[in-house]
Scaffold this motif. Structure first.
Motif, PDB file in Angstrom:
ATOM      1  N   TYR A  40      35.424  -0.633  51.880  1.00 47.56           N
ATOM      2  CA  TYR A  40      35.355  -2.051  52.257  1.00 47.56           C
ATOM      3  C   TYR A  40      34.019  -2.679  51.876  1.00 47.56           C
ATOM      4  O   TYR A  40      32.982  -2.021  51.947  1.00 47.56           O
ATOM      5  CB  TYR A  40      35.549  -2.211  53.772  1.00 47.56           C
ATOM      6  N   VAL A  88      42.964   0.797  58.275  1.00 46.31           N
ATOM      7  CA  VAL A  88      43.638   1.951  57.646  1.00 46.31           C
ATOM      8  C   VAL A  88      42.866   2.257  56.378  1.00 46.31           C
ATOM      9  O   VAL A  88      42.662   1.358  55.559  1.00 46.31           O
ATOM     10  CB  VAL A  88      45.078   1.615  57.185  1.00 46.31           C
ATOM     11  N   VAL A  90      42.006   5.601  53.339  1.00 41.83           N
ATOM     12  CA  VAL A  90      42.142   6.982  52.850  1.00 41.83           C
ATOM     13  C   VAL A  90      41.016   7.209  51.846  1.00 41.83           C
ATOM     14  O   VAL A  90      40.680   6.302  51.049  1.00 41.83           O
ATOM     15  CB  VAL A  90      43.541   7.185  52.199  1.00 41.83           C
ATOM     16  N   GLN A  96      47.142   8.067  47.211  1.00 39.47           N
ATOM     17  CA  GLN A  96      48.442   8.229  46.536  1.00 39.47           C
ATOM     18  C   GLN A  96      48.991   9.648  46.638  1.00 39.47           C
ATOM     19  O   GLN A  96      49.580  10.180  45.711  1.00 39.47           O
ATOM     20  CB  GLN A  96      48.354   7.741  45.089  1.00 39.47           C
ATOM     21  N   GLY A  98      50.433  10.272  49.862  1.00 37.40           N
ATOM     22  CA  GLY A  98      51.277  10.114  51.045  1.00 37.40           C
ATOM     23  C   GLY A  98      50.519  10.170  52.364  1.00 37.40           C
ATOM     24  O   GLY A  98      51.133  10.178  53.436  1.00 37.40           O
ATOM     25  N   GLY A 100      48.304   7.919  53.746  1.00 37.64           N
ATOM     26  CA  GLY A 100      48.390   6.631  54.464  1.00 37.64           C
ATOM     27  C   GLY A 100      49.730   6.507  55.168  1.00 37.64           C
ATOM     28  O   GLY A 100      49.811   6.143  56.354  1.00 37.64           O
ATOM     29  N   ARG A 101      50.787   6.837  54.458  1.00 36.31           N
ATOM     30  CA  ARG A 101      52.130   6.740  55.029  1.00 36.31           C
ATOM     31  C   ARG A 101      52.290   7.662  56.238  1.00 36.31           C
ATOM     32  O   ARG A 101      52.788   7.255  57.290  1.00 36.31           O
ATOM     33  CB  ARG A 101      53.160   7.108  53.944  1.00 36.31           C
ATOM     34  N   ASN A 127      45.506  -7.091  47.885  1.00 33.92           N
ATOM     35  CA  ASN A 127      45.504  -5.637  48.106  1.00 33.92           C
ATOM     36  C   ASN A 127      46.926  -5.078  47.929  1.00 33.92           C
ATOM     37  O   ASN A 127      47.644  -4.761  48.886  1.00 33.92           O
ATOM     38  CB  ASN A 127      44.950  -5.314  49.494  1.00 33.92           C
ATOM     39  N   ARG A 132      52.031  -2.479  49.378  1.00 33.57           N
ATOM     40  CA  ARG A 132      53.121  -1.575  48.989  1.00 33.57           C
ATOM     41  C   ARG A 132      53.344  -0.529  50.094  1.00 33.57           C
ATOM     42  O   ARG A 132      54.479  -0.242  50.476  1.00 33.57           O
ATOM     43  CB  ARG A 132      52.752  -0.892  47.667  1.00 33.57           C
ATOM     44  N   ARG A 136      56.800  -0.192  52.271  1.00 36.59           N
ATOM     45  CA  ARG A 136      57.563   1.064  52.307  1.00 36.59           C
ATOM     46  C   ARG A 136      57.854   1.490  53.742  1.00 36.59           C
ATOM     47  O   ARG A 136      58.778   2.250  53.994  1.00 36.59           O
ATOM     48  CB  ARG A 136      56.801   2.175  51.580  1.00 36.59           C
TER      49      ARG A 136
HETATM   50  C1  LIG Z   1      45.867   1.291  51.075  1.00 40.52           C
HETATM   51  C2  LIG Z   1      45.620   2.782  51.262  1.00 40.52           C
HETATM   52  C3  LIG Z   1      45.321   3.060  52.750  1.00 40.52           C
HETATM   53  C4  LIG Z   1      46.906   3.547  50.835  1.00 40.52           C
HETATM   54  O1  LIG Z   1      46.767   4.901  51.237  1.00 40.52           O
HETATM   55  P1  LIG Z   1      47.464   6.085  50.404  1.00 40.52           P
HETATM   56  O2  LIG Z   1      47.327   7.322  51.188  1.00 40.52           O
HETATM   57  O3  LIG Z   1      46.934   6.081  49.012  1.00 40.52           O
HETATM   58  O4  LIG Z   1      49.013   5.592  50.372  1.00 40.52           O
HETATM   59  P2  LIG Z   1      50.275   6.543  50.205  1.00 40.52           P
HETATM   60  O5  LIG Z   1      49.960   7.614  49.221  1.00 40.52           O
HETATM   61  O6  LIG Z   1      50.760   6.955  51.542  1.00 40.52           O
HETATM   62  O7  LIG Z   1      51.306   5.552  49.512  1.00 40.52           O
HETATM   63  C5  LIG Z   1      52.313   4.846  50.239  1.00 40.52           C
HETATM   64  C6  LIG Z   1      53.037   3.918  49.294  1.00 40.52           C
HETATM   65  O8  LIG Z   1      52.117   2.960  48.753  1.00 40.52           O
HETATM   66  C7  LIG Z   1      52.082   3.063  47.339  1.00 40.52           C
HETATM   67  N1  LIG Z   1      50.724   2.936  46.827  1.00 40.52           N
HETATM   68  C8  LIG Z   1      49.599   3.500  47.345  1.00 40.52           C
HETATM   69  N2  LIG Z   1      48.537   3.186  46.560  1.00 40.52           N
HETATM   70  C9  LIG Z   1      49.034   2.427  45.557  1.00 40.52           C
HETATM   71  C10 LIG Z   1      48.425   1.821  44.435  1.00 40.52           C
HETATM   72  N3  LIG Z   1      47.110   1.932  44.180  1.00 40.52           N
HETATM   73  N4  LIG Z   1      49.224   1.082  43.619  1.00 40.52           N
HETATM   74  C11 LIG Z   1      50.536   0.954  43.846  1.00 40.52           C
HETATM   75  N5  LIG Z   1      51.177   1.527  44.909  1.00 40.52           N
HETATM   76  C12 LIG Z   1      50.414   2.255  45.726  1.00 40.52           C
HETATM   77  C13 LIG Z   1      52.563   4.466  47.043  1.00 40.52           C
HETATM   78  O9  LIG Z   1      53.077   4.562  45.738  1.00 40.52           O
HETATM   79  C14 LIG Z   1      53.612   4.655  48.085  1.00 40.52           C
HETATM   80  O10 LIG Z   1      54.791   3.982  47.732  1.00 40.52           O
HETATM   81  P3  LIG Z   1      56.056   4.808  47.197  1.00 40.52           P
HETATM   82  O11 LIG Z   1      56.525   5.585  48.394  1.00 40.52           O
HETATM   83  O12 LIG Z   1      56.983   3.738  46.780  1.00 40.52           O
HETATM   84  O13 LIG Z   1      55.566   5.680  46.093  1.00 40.52           O
HETATM   85  C15 LIG Z   1      44.443   3.276  50.347  1.00 40.52           C
HETATM   86  O14 LIG Z   1      44.667   2.805  49.023  1.00 40.52           O
HETATM   87  C16 LIG Z   1      43.080   2.800  50.816  1.00 40.52           C
HETATM   88  O15 LIG Z   1      42.427   3.460  51.624  1.00 40.52           O
HETATM   89  N6  LIG Z   1      42.607   1.649  50.302  1.00 40.52           N
HETATM   90  C17 LIG Z   1      41.283   1.116  50.691  1.00 40.52           C
HETATM   91  C18 LIG Z   1      41.276   0.591  52.115  1.00 40.52           C
HETATM   92  C19 LIG Z   1      42.354  -0.465  52.313  1.00 40.52           C
HETATM   93  O16 LIG Z   1      42.583  -1.331  51.476  1.00 40.52           O
HETATM   94  N7  LIG Z   1      43.015  -0.402  53.483  1.00 40.52           N
HETATM   95  C20 LIG Z   1      44.056  -1.331  53.873  1.00 40.52           C
HETATM   96  C21 LIG Z   1      43.446  -2.522  54.552  1.00 40.52           C
HETATM   97  S1  LIG Z   1      44.704  -3.659  55.100  1.00 40.52           S
END
Ligand SMILES: CC(C)(COP(=O)(O)OP(=O)(O)OC[C@H]1O[C@@H](n2cnc3c(N)ncnc32)[C@H](O)[C@@H]1OP(=O)(O)O)[C@@H](O)C(=O)NCCC(=O)NCCS
Length: 164
Positions: A40, A88, A90, A96, A98, A100-101, A127, A132, A136
């Motif tokens: 962030y 939230v 990761v 990517q 799973g 976060g999910r 974002n 996404r 999901r």
């Molecule tokens: C947003 C975030 C928490 C996702 O966590 P993650 O563990 O990578 O997500 P997951 O692996 O569980 O993915 C869940 C779904 O999101 C999709 N996804 C995750 N990252 C993606 C990306 N960069 N681009 C496109 N889709 C994405 C996955 O493909 C999956 O969808 P699917 O089941 O259709 O394949 C992570 O990217 C992050 O920490 N970002 C920075 C902090 C942030 O922005 N937090 C949210 C604030 S509101």
């Protein structure tokens, strides 16, 4: 009926290899802060997290870890019938997979058990990864808060997930 089918989540894949989800504790904070700072432009401080840990049970804070390494976390507030998800993230190297999910599924199950009927959150409009992830998990966009975020200024999309 299992907890996951109670909340009607989409077909539940297995947790990623070796991932354990548990309540956040003080000793997790160094790992949590590392992820917060890389994720962030306006990160929460250590004091911010400590205050949330003291606010149990209104605050529900969890981490995902692989062995002793924190790879993600969620902070949420269960207030009357609403579970509001406030943070939230990761670790970059663990995205990517799973994680976060899995953390959000864990949290939504606890929200149902607590009696919450909906989960809400805000997300930066740009974002797409987070949006996404929430889509999901059956969150839908219901509104917009103009210039809700700073650095850079941006609208928030408000998302809701019913938990009946
Ligand atoms: C947003 C975030 C928490 C996702 O966590 P993650 O563990 O990578 O997500 P997951 O692996 O569980 O993915 C869940 C779904 O999101 C999709 N996804 C995750 N990252 C993606 C990306 N960069 N681009 C496109 N889709 C994405 C996955 O493909 C999956 O969808 P699917 O089941 O259709 O394949 C992570 O990217 C992050 O920490 N970002 C920075 C902090 C942030 O922005 N937090 C949210 C604030 S509101």
């Amino acid at each position: 009926m299992g907890e996951s089918s109670q909340v009607g989540l989409y077909e539940r894949p297995a947790a990623p290899d070796g991932i354990i989800v548990e309540r956040m504790r003080d000793d997790h904070l160094p790992g949590v802060l590392r992820i917060e700072q890389e994720s962030y432009s306006t990160p929460w401080s250590r004091e911010g997290f400590t205050k949330e840990l003291e606010n149990f049970p209104t605050t529900v804070a969890i981490v995902a870890r692989r062995e002793r390494v924190v790879v993600g976390y969620v902070v949420a507030w269960f207030v009357t019938e609403e579970a509001h998800i406030g943070n939230v993230a990761v670790a970059r190297e663990a995205r990517q997979q799973g994680i976060g999910r899995v953390m959000l599924e864990w949290l939504l199950e606890r929200a149902v058990a607590h009696g919450c009927t909906c989960a809400t959150l805000e997300v930066r409009e740009s974002n797409l990864a987070a949006r996404r992830l929430y889509e999901r998990l059956s969150f839908r966009s219901v509104g917009r808060r103009r210039a809700y975020y700073m650095k850079p200024s941006e609208d928030a999309i408000v998302m809701v997930r019913e938990l009946a």
